[in-house]
Design a protein around this motif. Sequence first.
Motif, PDB file in Angstrom:
ATOM      1  N   MET A 152      97.776   3.446  24.149  1.00 36.79           N
ATOM      2  CA  MET A 152      98.007   4.731  23.487  1.00 36.79           C
ATOM      3  C   MET A 152      98.975   4.571  22.325  1.00 36.79           C
ATOM      4  N   LEU A 153     100.036   3.797  22.530  1.00 37.51           N
ATOM      5  CA  LEU A 153     100.972   3.523  21.436  1.00 37.51           C
ATOM      6  C   LEU A 153     100.268   2.816  20.281  1.00 37.51           C
ATOM      7  N   GLY A 154      99.398   1.887  20.616  1.00 33.11           N
ATOM      8  CA  GLY A 154      98.647   1.169  19.586  1.00 33.11           C
ATOM      9  C   GLY A 154      97.744   2.091  18.796  1.00 33.11           C
ATOM     10  N   ASP A 155      97.141   3.058  19.469  1.00 36.32           N
ATOM     11  CA  ASP A 155      96.279   4.014  18.789  1.00 36.32           C
ATOM     12  C   ASP A 155      97.084   4.844  17.789  1.00 36.32           C
ATOM     13  N   LEU A 156      98.266   5.297  18.199  1.00 42.57           N
ATOM     14  CA  LEU A 156      99.116   6.095  17.317  1.00 42.57           C
ATOM     15  C   LEU A 156      99.593   5.267  16.128  1.00 42.57           C
ATOM     16  N   ARG A 157      99.981   4.023  16.366  1.00 39.86           N
ATOM     17  CA  ARG A 157     100.419   3.162  15.260  1.00 39.86           C
ATOM     18  C   ARG A 157      99.273   2.904  14.284  1.00 39.86           C
ATOM     19  N   ARG A 158      98.084   2.670  14.823  1.00 42.88           N
ATOM     20  CA  ARG A 158      96.927   2.366  13.972  1.00 42.88           C
ATOM     21  C   ARG A 158      96.610   3.528  13.041  1.00 42.88           C
ATOM     22  N   VAL A 159      96.579   4.751  13.569  1.00 41.55           N
ATOM     23  CA  VAL A 159      96.268   5.911  12.736  1.00 41.55           C
ATOM     24  C   VAL A 159      97.350   6.116  11.678  1.00 41.55           C
ATOM     25  N   ALA A 160      98.618   5.891  12.062  1.00 43.27           N
ATOM     26  CA  ALA A 160      99.705   6.040  11.093  1.00 43.27           C
ATOM     27  C   ALA A 160      99.533   5.084   9.923  1.00 43.27           C
ATOM     28  N   LEU A 161      99.115   3.866  10.221  1.00 40.01           N
ATOM     29  CA  LEU A 161      98.984   2.853   9.175  1.00 40.01           C
ATOM     30  C   LEU A 161      97.805   3.110   8.244  1.00 40.01           C
ATOM     31  N   THR A 162      96.850   3.957   8.644  1.00 37.81           N
ATOM     32  CA  THR A 162      95.684   4.201   7.782  1.00 37.81           C
ATOM     33  C   THR A 162      96.068   4.907   6.490  1.00 37.81           C
ATOM     34  N   ALA A 163      97.258   5.497   6.437  1.00 38.18           N
ATOM     35  CA  ALA A 163      97.669   6.185   5.212  1.00 38.18           C
ATOM     36  C   ALA A 163      97.696   5.246   4.021  1.00 38.18           C
ATOM     37  N   ALA A 164      98.020   3.977   4.275  1.00 37.34           N
ATOM     38  CA  ALA A 164      98.125   3.015   3.176  1.00 37.34           C
ATOM     39  C   ALA A 164      96.764   2.706   2.562  1.00 37.34           C
ATOM     40  N   ASP A 165      95.698   2.772   3.382  1.00 33.75           N
ATOM     41  CA  ASP A 165      94.367   2.395   2.894  1.00 33.75           C
ATOM     42  C   ASP A 165      93.459   3.599   2.638  1.00 33.75           C
ATOM     43  N   ASP A 170     111.444  14.587  -5.131  1.00 34.78           N
ATOM     44  CA  ASP A 170     111.660  13.293  -4.465  1.00 34.78           C
ATOM     45  C   ASP A 170     110.587  13.047  -3.410  1.00 34.78           C
ATOM     46  N   ILE A 171     110.292  14.091  -2.628  1.00 29.20           N
ATOM     47  CA  ILE A 171     109.306  13.943  -1.554  1.00 29.20           C
ATOM     48  C   ILE A 171     107.907  13.749  -2.122  1.00 29.20           C
ATOM     49  N   TYR A 172     107.533  14.596  -3.082  1.00 32.73           N
ATOM     50  CA  TYR A 172     106.156  14.612  -3.568  1.00 32.73           C
ATOM     51  C   TYR A 172     105.822  13.406  -4.447  1.00 32.73           C
ATOM     52  N   THR A 173     106.743  13.047  -5.335  1.00 32.55           N
ATOM     53  CA  THR A 173     106.428  11.997  -6.308  1.00 32.55           C
ATOM     54  C   THR A 173     106.896  10.611  -5.891  1.00 32.55           C
ATOM     55  N   ALA A 174     107.815  10.538  -4.945  1.00 33.00           N
ATOM     56  CA  ALA A 174     108.349   9.226  -4.552  1.00 33.00           C
ATOM     57  C   ALA A 174     108.013   8.883  -3.102  1.00 33.00           C
ATOM     58  N   TYR A 175     108.570   9.640  -2.163  1.00 35.53           N
ATOM     59  CA  TYR A 175     108.438   9.254  -0.754  1.00 35.53           C
ATOM     60  C   TYR A 175     106.987   9.265  -0.269  1.00 35.53           C
ATOM     61  N   GLU A 176     106.252  10.343  -0.538  1.00 40.77           N
ATOM     62  CA  GLU A 176     104.879  10.411  -0.056  1.00 40.77           C
ATOM     63  C   GLU A 176     103.997   9.365  -0.737  1.00 40.77           C
ATOM     64  N   VAL A 177     104.369   8.971  -1.930  1.00 39.29           N
ATOM     65  CA  VAL A 177     103.591   7.975  -2.674  1.00 39.29           C
ATOM     66  C   VAL A 177     103.920   6.558  -2.215  1.00 39.29           C
ATOM     67  N   HIS A 178     105.214   6.261  -2.049  1.00 35.93           N
ATOM     68  CA  HIS A 178     105.626   4.892  -1.750  1.00 35.93           C
ATOM     69  C   HIS A 178     105.844   4.619  -0.256  1.00 35.93           C
ATOM     70  N   GLN A 179     106.070   5.652   0.528  1.00 43.08           N
ATOM     71  CA  GLN A 179     106.223   5.487   1.981  1.00 43.08           C
ATOM     72  C   GLN A 179     105.264   6.423   2.724  1.00 43.08           C
ATOM     73  N   PRO A 180     103.971   6.389   2.420  1.00 45.24           N
ATOM     74  CA  PRO A 180     103.039   7.363   3.004  1.00 45.24           C
ATOM     75  C   PRO A 180     102.918   7.266   4.523  1.00 45.24           C
ATOM     76  N   VAL A 181     103.111   6.065   5.080  1.00 40.65           N
ATOM     77  CA  VAL A 181     102.930   5.890   6.526  1.00 40.65           C
ATOM     78  C   VAL A 181     103.923   6.755   7.298  1.00 40.65           C
ATOM     79  N   PHE A 182     105.140   6.897   6.786  1.00 37.85           N
ATOM     80  CA  PHE A 182     106.142   7.708   7.480  1.00 37.85           C
ATOM     81  C   PHE A 182     105.724   9.179   7.515  1.00 37.85           C
ATOM     82  N   PHE A 183     104.889   9.589   6.545  1.00 37.65           N
ATOM     83  CA  PHE A 183     104.475  10.997   6.461  1.00 37.65           C
ATOM     84  C   PHE A 183     103.126  11.267   7.125  1.00 37.65           C
ATOM     85  N   THR A 184     102.535  10.227   7.709  1.00 38.10           N
ATOM     86  CA  THR A 184     101.263  10.453   8.392  1.00 38.10           C
ATOM     87  C   THR A 184     101.388  11.479   9.523  1.00 38.10           C
ATOM     88  N   PRO A 185     102.451  11.463  10.353  1.00 38.40           N
ATOM     89  CA  PRO A 185     102.551  12.469  11.421  1.00 38.40           C
ATOM     90  C   PRO A 185     103.149  13.791  10.945  1.00 38.40           C
TER      91      PRO A 185
END
Length: 606
Positions: A63-76, A165-180
């Motif tokens: 289950m943890l692996g499933d959650l991590r996998r979906v979070a990482l899809t933000a990059a691709d 900061d959130i819209y132009t920087a964080y969501e663009v460069h750290q999208p995985v953190f914003f997946t959830p």
Amino acid sequence: MSQGYTERRTVQAGLVQLLVEAGWTYIPGKDLPRTTSRVFIESDLRAAIEDLNPALVGRTDAMLGDLRRVALTAADEGLMAANQAFTRLLRGGGTVTMPDTNHDEPYEVFDYAHPERNTFIVSDEVTYQGARFDVVLFINGIPVVVGETKTPVSATVSWKDGAKDIYTAYEVHQPVFFTPNLLSFATDGKDLRYAGVRTPLDHWHRWGASDVPATVEGWDRVRMSVTGLLTPQVVLNLIEHYAMFDAQESDGAARTIKLLPRYFQYEAVEKIVARATSEHSSRGLIYHTQGSGKTLTMSWVATRLYFDPRMHNPTIVAVADRTQLVTQTFTQFASAGVPAPVRAASLASLQSALRNDERGIIATTVHKFAGAGALTDRGNIVLLVDEAHRTQEGSLGEAMRAALPNAHRYGFTGTPVADLDRNTYQLFGDERDPGWALGTYDSDRSIADGTTVPMRVIPRPVRFDIAKAELDAAFDALADEEELTETQKESFSRRVANARAIFHNPERIAAVASDIVDHFYKSIDPLGMKAQIVVADQELCLEYDAALRGALEGAGRTDEVAVVISATGKSEYEPYKLTDAEEEALLDRFRDVNDPLKFLICDPRS
């Protein structure tokens, strides 16, 4: 505010304290049991998964692996797609395969029914892959809210800097953190705005409360936002019921946007759900000013009641007075995660759906109830009536109520009517509600919140002289010639001297059309905007169509004019009768700034 103060010592510290008072447990970012490369607080998430899924013994890592996998899809796959997928997981949509049965079993991440079983943490200075977020809210170790604070050390610093900061920087460069992520917010201590992922700054909204003055500002407004929007209970409720994703098309390109309610929408939905699930044949009027998202509010109500077990598998009937509004409602419902609504395009299909006890959502127009008679006496029918000030009038409204006598009845309107013949308040409203309205959001509050913009009215006097003295003299001469009595003269005078005679005068129509064209190209067209002309009746639509075409030709313009009317019966209107697809295509052209269709004429009911 002293410029010696820092962001952390002022706004950020005060905000964290408000969040603690709202029910979050504070842990400084440096003390969180996580590494800066991890999105989750893994120990909290693991504990929650094991506690909430006791039957899935031995599958915690899966289950943890499933959650991590979906979070990482933000990059691709992009942040919006990943956010939508993770929202489904947060709502219990994830599954894990059990090796002994080879069956996929659902698992839970949050406990919505028993909020006290979840862990709620507020942390500051949270770092992730080179970024540092001012405030983060974690539920069961998952970051669901990110906040940026700005201390206004100068007049140029505001909440917009944090949102940027959130819209132009964080969501663009750290999208995985914003997946959830449910939402992000930004505040400068004077205002607080929030939005879902990938929302441009001009669509970040304010939170508030309808039972306090709209003029509340400053730290009091921030406090109200925290206590109304960012409590653990509200955040959970928004995740479970409200976060929606709507597929839209703009300039030929498809895109998905995340929809979150504004405070008056949230209040209205919660009030309707509370009443409908606890009372028989309940009713209520929602008065939200034009342009404030009534149809979207209806979508949330329908979704909530459809899934609520207390409604015992209900039928939701969404009613409007014209096809275009039903189409819009249909689209909103379809994006809400419920089964596709049934579109009752005819009386026969409406009768069939209700008499055959079909459950789910039915979208129709009020006209389909004409002559229907009693269709069902079930008590778990919910009528959601859009533009209730129009659909409730006369025999059509009576037929609708007679067809579904025991239904819950909720009307939505931006312009309620109360006169000698009609009363939207008393027809849909409950006398227990202040002013007969369960929810009120008027134009003054809407403008104060920035939800809608003020309407500017610019008088355009069109010189049109009526030779009254000559007309009176001619009328008197004609009356003498025909030997009319005083009573007959008065009767004829009333019949000809009315507004319709003035409005339909060809000379006046030509003068108004010429003025419209002149004003449009001087003041409106240069701004990239178009013109909608609303006239008194359907006949005038045709007359202004011809007049505007003539005025455009006379001015050497090649731009186009179109008519949208609720065409019925009369043969002269048949050429203007459009199918749903044709009307939508026409409106798409009108919305396209580059399309030569620049003038749209309609009657008040279109």
